[in-house]
Design a protein around this motif. Structure first.
Motif, PDB file in Angstrom:
ATOM      1  N   GLU A   1       0.761  -1.551  -0.256  1.00  0.00           N
ATOM      2  CA  GLU A   1       0.009   0.374   0.206  1.00  0.00           C
ATOM      3  C   GLU A   1       0.914   1.267   0.263  1.00  0.00           C
ATOM      4  O   GLU A   1       0.571   2.275  -0.384  1.00  0.00           O
ATOM      5  CB  GLU A   1      -0.886  -0.209   1.100  1.00  0.00           C
ATOM      6  CG  GLU A   1      -0.548   0.098   2.718  1.00  0.00           C
ATOM      7  CD  GLU A   1       0.260  -1.720   2.772  1.00  0.00           C
ATOM      8  OE1 GLU A   1      -0.181  -1.542   4.788  1.00  0.00           O
ATOM      9  OE2 GLU A   1      -0.133  -2.357   2.096  1.00  0.00           O
ATOM     10  N   GLN A   2       2.382   1.362   0.247  1.00  0.00           N
ATOM     11  CA  GLN A   2       2.488   2.008   0.989  1.00  0.00           C
ATOM     12  C   GLN A   2       3.300   2.505  -0.871  1.00  0.00           C
ATOM     13  O   GLN A   2       3.609   3.854  -1.233  1.00  0.00           O
ATOM     14  CB  GLN A   2       4.324   2.413   1.456  1.00  0.00           C
ATOM     15  CG  GLN A   2       5.032   3.794   2.076  1.00  0.00           C
ATOM     16  CD  GLN A   2       5.589   3.393   3.268  1.00  0.00           C
ATOM     17  OE1 GLN A   2       5.483   2.704   3.820  1.00  0.00           O
ATOM     18  NE2 GLN A   2       6.637   4.524   3.023  1.00  0.00           N
TER      19      GLN A   2
ATOM     20  N   ARG B   1       2.406   2.048  -3.688  1.00  0.00           N
ATOM     21  CA  ARG B   1       1.566   1.780  -4.567  1.00  0.00           C
ATOM     22  C   ARG B   1       0.945   3.807  -4.110  1.00  0.00           C
ATOM     23  O   ARG B   1       0.429   4.410  -5.122  1.00  0.00           O
ATOM     24  CB  ARG B   1       0.106   0.983  -5.096  1.00  0.00           C
ATOM     25  CG  ARG B   1      -0.060  -0.047  -4.543  1.00  0.00           C
ATOM     26  CD  ARG B   1      -1.336  -0.544  -4.847  1.00  0.00           C
ATOM     27  NE  ARG B   1      -1.904  -0.456  -3.695  1.00  0.00           N
ATOM     28  CZ  ARG B   1      -2.455  -1.280  -2.820  1.00  0.00           C
ATOM     29  NH1 ARG B   1      -1.922  -3.209  -2.823  1.00  0.00           N
ATOM     30  NH2 ARG B   1      -2.555  -1.578  -1.416  1.00  0.00           N
TER      31      ARG B   1
ATOM     32  N   ASP C   1      -0.931   4.375  -1.037  1.00  0.00           N
ATOM     33  CA  ASP C   1      -1.997   5.055  -0.809  1.00  0.00           C
ATOM     34  C   ASP C   1      -2.261   5.896   0.418  1.00  0.00           C
ATOM     35  O   ASP C   1      -0.992   6.238   1.159  1.00  0.00           O
ATOM     36  CB  ASP C   1      -2.566   3.302  -0.007  1.00  0.00           C
ATOM     37  CG  ASP C   1      -2.919   2.373  -1.574  1.00  0.00           C
ATOM     38  OD1 ASP C   1      -2.493   3.142  -2.941  1.00  0.00           O
ATOM     39  OD2 ASP C   1      -2.744   0.781  -1.549  1.00  0.00           O
ATOM     40  N   ARG C   2      -2.886   6.572   0.902  1.00  0.00           N
ATOM     41  CA  ARG C   2      -3.155   7.752   2.096  1.00  0.00           C
ATOM     42  C   ARG C   2      -4.709   7.218   2.116  1.00  0.00           C
ATOM     43  O   ARG C   2      -6.139   6.815   1.881  1.00  0.00           O
ATOM     44  CB  ARG C   2      -3.007   9.174   1.626  1.00  0.00           C
ATOM     45  CG  ARG C   2      -1.519   9.017   0.570  1.00  0.00           C
ATOM     46  CD  ARG C   2      -0.633   9.559   1.631  1.00  0.00           C
ATOM     47  NE  ARG C   2       0.842  10.314   1.034  1.00  0.00           N
ATOM     48  CZ  ARG C   2       1.777   8.975   0.888  1.00  0.00           C
ATOM     49  NH1 ARG C   2       0.981   7.818   0.775  1.00  0.00           N
ATOM     50  NH2 ARG C   2       2.493   9.730  -0.118  1.00  0.00           N
TER      51      ARG C   2
ATOM     52  N   LEU D   1      -1.830   6.018   5.587  1.00  0.00           N
ATOM     53  CA  LEU D   1      -1.525   4.642   5.577  1.00  0.00           C
ATOM     54  C   LEU D   1      -1.488   3.968   7.226  1.00  0.00           C
ATOM     55  O   LEU D   1      -2.611   4.653   8.382  1.00  0.00           O
ATOM     56  CB  LEU D   1       0.295   4.209   5.647  1.00  0.00           C
ATOM     57  CG  LEU D   1       1.040   4.418   4.173  1.00  0.00           C
ATOM     58  CD1 LEU D   1       2.268   4.769   4.621  1.00  0.00           C
ATOM     59  CD2 LEU D   1       0.597   3.600   3.617  1.00  0.00           C
TER      60      LEU D   1
ATOM     61  N   ALA E   1       1.244  -0.889   7.873  1.00  0.00           N
ATOM     62  CA  ALA E   1       2.346  -0.972   7.035  1.00  0.00           C
ATOM     63  C   ALA E   1       3.935  -1.102   7.844  1.00  0.00           C
ATOM     64  O   ALA E   1       4.669  -1.482   7.770  1.00  0.00           O
ATOM     65  CB  ALA E   1       2.299   1.109   6.475  1.00  0.00           C
TER      66      ALA E   1
ATOM     67  N   THR F   1       4.687  -4.445  -5.105  1.00  0.00           N
ATOM     68  CA  THR F   1       2.962  -4.319  -5.118  1.00  0.00           C
ATOM     69  C   THR F   1       1.744  -5.455  -6.162  1.00  0.00           C
ATOM     70  O   THR F   1       0.850  -5.758  -6.100  1.00  0.00           O
ATOM     71  CB  THR F   1       2.173  -3.005  -6.488  1.00  0.00           C
ATOM     72  OG1 THR F   1       3.474  -3.713  -7.732  1.00  0.00           O
ATOM     73  CG2 THR F   1       2.791  -2.614  -5.293  1.00  0.00           C
TER      74      THR F   1
ATOM     75  N   HIS G   1       0.147  -9.142   1.961  1.00  0.00           N
ATOM     76  CA  HIS G   1      -0.458  -8.356   1.025  1.00  0.00           C
ATOM     77  C   HIS G   1      -1.012  -7.363   1.292  1.00  0.00           C
ATOM     78  O   HIS G   1      -1.117  -6.472   1.642  1.00  0.00           O
ATOM     79  CB  HIS G   1      -0.421  -9.400  -0.641  1.00  0.00           C
ATOM     80  CG  HIS G   1      -0.509  -7.672  -1.262  1.00  0.00           C
ATOM     81  ND1 HIS G   1       0.552  -7.164  -2.429  1.00  0.00           N
ATOM     82  CD2 HIS G   1      -1.461  -7.650  -2.705  1.00  0.00           C
ATOM     83  CE1 HIS G   1      -0.031  -6.955  -3.168  1.00  0.00           C
ATOM     84  NE2 HIS G   1      -1.213  -6.795  -2.683  1.00  0.00           N
ATOM     85  N   ARG G   2      -2.183  -7.950   1.952  1.00  0.00           N
ATOM     86  CA  ARG G   2      -3.895  -7.237   2.310  1.00  0.00           C
ATOM     87  C   ARG G   2      -3.170  -6.352   3.718  1.00  0.00           C
ATOM     88  O   ARG G   2      -2.623  -7.601   4.779  1.00  0.00           O
ATOM     89  CB  ARG G   2      -4.414  -7.579   2.225  1.00  0.00           C
ATOM     90  CG  ARG G   2      -5.131  -8.117   0.799  1.00  0.00           C
ATOM     91  CD  ARG G   2      -6.639  -9.049   0.495  1.00  0.00           C
ATOM     92  NE  ARG G   2      -7.716  -8.419   1.537  1.00  0.00           N
ATOM     93  CZ  ARG G   2      -8.329  -8.100   2.867  1.00  0.00           C
ATOM     94  NH1 ARG G   2      -7.447  -8.600   3.582  1.00  0.00           N
ATOM     95  NH2 ARG G   2      -9.288  -7.097   3.087  1.00  0.00           N
ATOM     96  N   ALA G   3      -3.021  -5.429   4.024  1.00  0.00           N
ATOM     97  CA  ALA G   3      -2.161  -5.272   5.103  1.00  0.00           C
ATOM     98  C   ALA G   3      -3.321  -5.389   6.243  1.00  0.00           C
ATOM     99  O   ALA G   3      -3.079  -5.853   7.353  1.00  0.00           O
ATOM    100  CB  ALA G   3      -2.894  -3.521   5.114  1.00  0.00           C
TER     101      ALA G   3
END
Length: 416
Positions: free
Chosen positions: A184-185, A187, A189-190, A192, A196, A228, A253-255
């Motif tokens: 996610e970082q 990519r 994404d916001r 976090l 993370a 990613t 992979h998924r937070a």
């Protein structure tokens, strides 16, 4: 760690800290070993004049403000700072010991027991940071210093307040270390979340036990694709069987699939106790394993030249040699100061242009020795503070050691 002599262009003093040598550098700044007027050693981080602009000052001021709010036994403490100075600077405690990346490169990976101890210790430290509403965002092996009292986390230059969507990063840009950042970082994404840092801790533990990171590639675009891509699993080769389930979960992979830090501590503790060792014992073993041996310390920091021997006491026969009392000097070990890596996020789609690979991290920062390394016989009286003929304060034992070492380095390389 190598401490280089100051160059003619380096300042001799910053904010009252006397600068003794260079201990690291990166694209954005220089890190010096310094000493306060009272003899407290410090790592002095200075932004290079060539890159000082309004955005750099704003980011640096944010780092200072974040460091003011962080506390914890496993966090390198802020000593002083001035983000408005020319150049901007900050001073943190100096930690004696190598960073994790250098220790593994020199001595090989850690056993699973010590890796579990490292994971539990760092997870607790990160939990303290998260309780203060912050995320580290750039945890990596170079930002973990193995000091004489256990590991410590340094370099909160990329830290942000959790759930904050505010960013000083330019659009389409990712700041951090790609091989340790979560998908996610990578990519962009916001916002976090604490997950993370859980991922980054998993990458650090993987490196500690195997000597490699989850993803590796010579091309930055390939590396970002690996990180990613949900179908590209992290490389868990050479990981002991007992650590595979935990690292697999932390590097999910998924937070939302990653365990919370409290769960990481619990599972690390279970791994330690399964080997018949208590958690406190494992931490002591970790510190002992990563501490520099005495012989290595003697090489890194030669002893100070002994002063002229005192005159023999009155009444001692001339035929009897006089041997004055000897003070034993306990020599410290040192650690470099790291610098976070800033890289452009690779453009998506065909015909995209390759981003510039991140610069190799400079030998960190972040570094802090114990306050007193002189062991003197109990019967020796405490001398009055020494002063030079001009009335200026003479260096403490740590400064004298460093100054002598720098003189020897210069003598060994001089052409005359």
């Amino acid at each position: 760690m190598h401490i280089a002599p100051l160059s003619p262009h380096d300042p001799a003093e910053l904010g009252g800290f006397e600068l003794l040598g260079r201990i690291g550098q990166g694209g954005m700044g220089q890190v010096y070993l310094g000493e306060s007027p009272g003899g407290e050693p410090a790592a002095i981080k200075v932004i290079k004049p060539s890159v000082v602009d309004s955005e750099t000052r704003q980011r640096f001021a944010q780092e200072v403000e974040i460091l003011k709010t962080i506390w914890g036994a496993r966090i390198a403490a802020l000593l002083d700072a001035d983000a408005e100075a020319d150049p901007p600077w900050l001073a943190t405690e100096y930690i004696e010991g190598p960073d994790l990346s250098r220790h593994v490169a020199r001595h090989g990976p850690l056993p699973s027991l010590l890796t579990a101890s490292l994971g539990a210790t760092l997870a607790e430290a990160l939990a303290t940071v998260h309780k203060q509403g912050l995320l580290h965002r750039d945890l990596k092996p170079a930002n973990v210093l193995l000091g004489p009292n256990g590991p410590k986390i340094i370099d909160f230059g990329l830290a942000v307040f959790a759930e904050s969507s505010v960013s000083l990063t330019a659009p389409n840009t990712v700041v951090g270390t790609p091989s340790c950042m979560p998908p996610e970082q990578a990519r962009g994404d916001r916002p976090l979340t604490p997950a993370a840092d859980v991922y980054a801790l998993g990458a650090v533990m993987l490196f500690a036990v195997s000597g490699h990171l989850p993803y590796q590639a010579a091309n930055i675009n390939v590396l970002f694709h690996q990180v990613t891509d949900p179908d590209t699993a992290p490389d868990l080769s050479d990981v002991p069987e007992d650590l595979v389930p935990l690292l697999t979960a932390m590097l999910a992979h998924r937070a939302g699939d990653r365990p919370a830090l409290a769960e990481v501590v619990r599972r690390c503790r279970s791994l330690i106790e399964a080997q018949g060792v208590k958690v406190a014992q494992a931490r002591r073993r970790l510190t002992t394993h990563t501490a520099a041996p005495a012989s290595e310390r003697e090489v890194l920091l030669p002893t100070v030249l002994a002063p002229a021997p005192p005159a023999a006491p009155a009444g001692l026969p001339d035929t009897e040699p006089y041997a004055p009392p000897v003070a034993t000097l306990v020599l410290p070990h040192e650690a470099p100061e790291p610098t976070p890596t800033r890289v452009d996020r690779p453009a998506q789609g065909p015909g995209s242009r390759a981003a510039t690979p991140p610069a190799a991290p400079a030998a960190p920062a972040s570094p802090a020795p114990d306050p007193d390394t002189d062991a003197v016989p109990e019967q020796a009286a405490t001398p009055a503070p020494a002063r030079s003929r001009s009335g200026q304060r003479l260096h403490s034992a740590q400064a004298r050691i460093t100054a002598q070492r720098l003189r020897e380095v210069y003598a060994a390389t001089a052409s005359f």
